[in-house]
Write an enzyme that holds these catalytic residues in place. Structure first.
Site, PDB file in Angstrom:
ATOM      1  N   ASP A  69       0.861  -1.185   0.000  1.00 44.75           N
ATOM      2  CA  ASP A  69       0.000   0.000   0.000  1.00 44.75           C
ATOM      3  C   ASP A  69       0.899   1.237   0.000  1.00 44.75           C
ATOM      4  O   ASP A  69       1.629   1.483   0.965  1.00 44.75           O
ATOM      5  CB  ASP A  69      -0.897  -0.029   1.245  1.00 44.75           C
ATOM      6  CG  ASP A  69      -1.855   1.152   1.298  1.00 44.75           C
ATOM      7  OD1 ASP A  69      -1.831   1.956   0.353  1.00 44.75           O
ATOM      8  OD2 ASP A  69      -2.614   1.258   2.271  1.00 44.75           O
ATOM      9  N   THR A 102      -2.921   5.873  -4.454  1.00 45.01           N
ATOM     10  CA  THR A 102      -1.798   6.561  -3.788  1.00 45.01           C
ATOM     11  C   THR A 102      -0.475   6.292  -4.503  1.00 45.01           C
ATOM     12  O   THR A 102       0.353   7.188  -4.646  1.00 45.01           O
ATOM     13  CB  THR A 102      -1.690   6.115  -2.319  1.00 45.01           C
ATOM     14  OG1 THR A 102      -1.756   4.698  -2.252  1.00 45.01           O
ATOM     15  CG2 THR A 102      -2.798   6.701  -1.484  1.00 45.01           C
ATOM     16  N   THR A 103      -0.276   5.055  -4.962  1.00 43.36           N
ATOM     17  CA  THR A 103       0.962   4.716  -5.678  1.00 43.36           C
ATOM     18  C   THR A 103       0.981   5.399  -7.047  1.00 43.36           C
ATOM     19  O   THR A 103       1.992   5.994  -7.440  1.00 43.36           O
ATOM     20  CB  THR A 103       1.076   3.187  -5.853  1.00 43.36           C
ATOM     21  OG1 THR A 103       0.870   2.558  -4.585  1.00 43.36           O
ATOM     22  CG2 THR A 103       2.442   2.797  -6.374  1.00 43.36           C
ATOM     23  N   ASP A 404     -10.050   0.305   1.474  1.00 43.08           N
ATOM     24  CA  ASP A 404      -9.986   0.581   0.027  1.00 43.08           C
ATOM     25  C   ASP A 404     -11.314   0.225  -0.650  1.00 43.08           C
ATOM     26  O   ASP A 404     -11.828   0.977  -1.477  1.00 43.08           O
ATOM     27  CB  ASP A 404      -8.848  -0.216  -0.630  1.00 43.08           C
ATOM     28  CG  ASP A 404      -7.478   0.301  -0.216  1.00 43.08           C
ATOM     29  OD1 ASP A 404      -7.417   1.438   0.278  1.00 43.08           O
ATOM     30  OD2 ASP A 404      -6.485  -0.421  -0.387  1.00 43.08           O
TER      31      ASP A 404
END
Length: 543
Positions: A69, A102-103, A404
């Site tokens: 994550d 987010t990545t 998520d």
């Protein structure tokens, strides 16, 4: 040091500029910022896609977390460079806003900044680059919304579940995706409040009203959504009822104890009669408070403050079960679940404040601890997601994954449109931006094209992470998108092959993508506008 004193004749601030105290040129600072951003992007780049690698994180207390994550990884990283800190902050913003991507946002922002470096080296002014970037962002949002996005029927549970499943397919819980996605969708539908006029989602506060409770023991299959509230409390008196059907619930935010004086209160007692009088006053006060409560015939009283032994005695005699010192957040959930109103004074209680929407109150023992369940609610606008699992580490990872899934469900209700994954949307947007760039005049055309090229980093990273030949795969994908029609074609993150993402069922909410692009490009703009890093520390002067 600046000549002369600071404000009020104090010490002057010292200029600290990176490596030395000489004033660096703006271009050098911009290069450093871009370098810092790229290094953060390189950290999480291998965490994108279903074949993502894990990072092992060691916190200052010696604990170890293994996760892919992006937000969890960046939270634990300690960096000194302010540009790197800014990039870590955008991952947190992305997580709070839409809970996913987010990545992607870090990788994309780093790539956009990397493409900016060649224009800075060519002595192009940052303002021109920024203007082109802003123009590209406006066009990009229009392309995604009008040409790439596909509407979703929110009444079709199977279609909604397939979207949620594709979003958590890369996570630890992918083996139990049917269960986890069903729980997430059920929780969001429970806390959803609709705008009755136009039948759209008005508010979906999953952070406040969909509480995740982790209970070690059992298996992940034992996890479920409770249509009500569960919290770690027991009744205050052993003789009070631990199971009540159709409870009448009264929620309080006041002490059921004798009034305590403010600080510095002194009471002088000259003889035994004075002490007896004080005890009688206390008993009379507690008796009145309990009578105020018992007049409205509640069967369960929950307060956020303390309950004295005397109050417990009177309430127990009146057949009332009492739970004390409940957290404010839990009390708000109970109020939403059973239709009660939290009362601040016992003499203000009215019949409308009593909650009658719950079907069952029960205290159950799990392991060594007691848990209170208020469930079978008629129209609960709050719920508890109970997670079971072998250990705390597994439960923590499952919680991250279900958060998520909750965010995906929420995003779909807020904007019921999806875009296809596997880098399909990035490649489609990139091709259309390149076509639009040709219509531009002057030097702004270069930075505009740079955004289109930077978009390709997502499919390229997906291909790299699953061991495919990135150049060959990217060329094949580019050829598919050349005519501007195959917008659903992307890279299968498991095999590295170019496939139709529509038939593979790989998609995600449009809110996540549009937020990713907006955050990444605006962060790149922000960092490009910085031409100096100044620290205004003050020098201590000897008295």
């Amino acid at each position: 040091m600046f000549p002369g004193g600071g404000r009020g004749g104090g010490a002057a601030p010292i200029l600290m500029l990176g490596s030395n105290t000489q004033r660096d040129s703006g271009q050098k600072i911009q290069r450093e910022n871009i370098g810092a951003a790229r290094s953060i992007g390189d950290v999480v780049r291998t965490c994108l896609g279903p074949k993502a690698m894990l990072k092992m994180l060691m916190d200052p207390m010696g604990g170890i977390v293994m996760t892919n994550d992006g937000n969890a990884i960046l939270r634990e990283i300690t960096v000194q460079h302010p540009a790197a800190k800014t990039l870590i902050e955008i991952a947190r913003t992305q997580d709070e806003e839409v809970g996913d991507g987010t990545t992607s946002v870090i990788v994309l922002a780093a790539e956009i900044l990397a493409h900016s470096q060649e224009f800075l080296s060519d002595k192009m002014h940052p303002t021109l680059i920024i203007t082109a970037f802003r123009q590209a962002l406006e066009h990009l949002n229009v392309i995604v919304d009008e040409h790439v996005a596909v509407p979703v029927d929110m009444d079709d549970s199977a279609a909604v579940l397939s979207v949620i499943q594709s979003c958590i397919g890369t996570k630890f819980v992918s083996r139990w995706s049917d269960l986890i996605c069903g729980m997430a969708l059920s929780a969001v539908r429970t806390v959803l409040t609709e705008d009755k006029e136009n039948k759209t989602a008005h508010e979906i506060d999953i952070k406040r009203y969909a509480k995740v409770e982790k209970m070690p023991g059992g298996t992940i299959e034992d996890s479920r959504v409770i249509s009500g509230v569960m919290f770690n409390k027991d009744v205050t008196h052993p003789k009070m009822a631990r199971r009540i059907e159709q409870p009448r619930i009264l929620l309080l935010d006041c002490n059921l104890e004798y009034k305590k004086g403010e600080s510095q209160t002194n009471i002088e007692m000259m003889n035994e009669a004075d002490f007896t009088q004080i005890l009688e006053m206390e008993e009379a006060y507690i008796k009145k408070v309990c009578q105020d409560i018992l007049e409205h015939q509640p069967t369960l009283v929950i307060t956020e403050k303390g309950v004295s032994d005397l109050a417990q005695h009177f309430l127990m005699k009146g057949g009332v079960t009492v739970i004390r010192r409940l957290r404010k957040t839990d009390n708000l959930r109970v109020a939403r679940a059973c239709g009660a109103t939290i009362v601040n004074r016992t003499d203000e209680i009215s019949a409308a404040d009593i909650g009658t929407g719950a079907g069952l109150f029960e205290v159950r023992k799990h392991g060594d601890e007691y848990f209170t369940y208020i469930e079978q609610c008629q129209n609960p606008k709050a719920c508890t997601i109970l997670l079971r699992g072998a250990s705390k580490d597994i439960l923590n990872e499952v919680e991250r994954n279900i958060q998520d899934a909750l965010h995906v469900s929420r995003n779909l209700y807020l904007n019921p449109k999806i875009v296809y994954g596997g880098g399909a949307v990035e490649m489609a947007v990139g091709q259309q931006l390149l076509a639009k760039a040709k219509a531009l005049q002057g030097v702004e055309q270069g930075p505009y094209k740079a955004i289109a090229s930077a978009m390709e980093i997502i499919p390229k990273t997906l291909a790299t992470n699953c061991g495919a030949n990135a150049i060959r795969t990217l060329t094949a994908l580019r050829a598919k998108h050349a005519n501007g029609e195959n917008v659903s074609w992307g890279i299968n993150g498991l095999t590295g092959e170019v496939e139709d993402m529509k038939s593979a069922g790989i998609c995600e909410p449009i809110l996540v993508k549009s937020q990713t692009y907006k955050t990444a490009i605006e962060t790149a703009i922000l960092l490009l506008r910085i031409d100096d890093i100044v620290s205004g520390t003050k020098k201590k002067t000897a008295e």
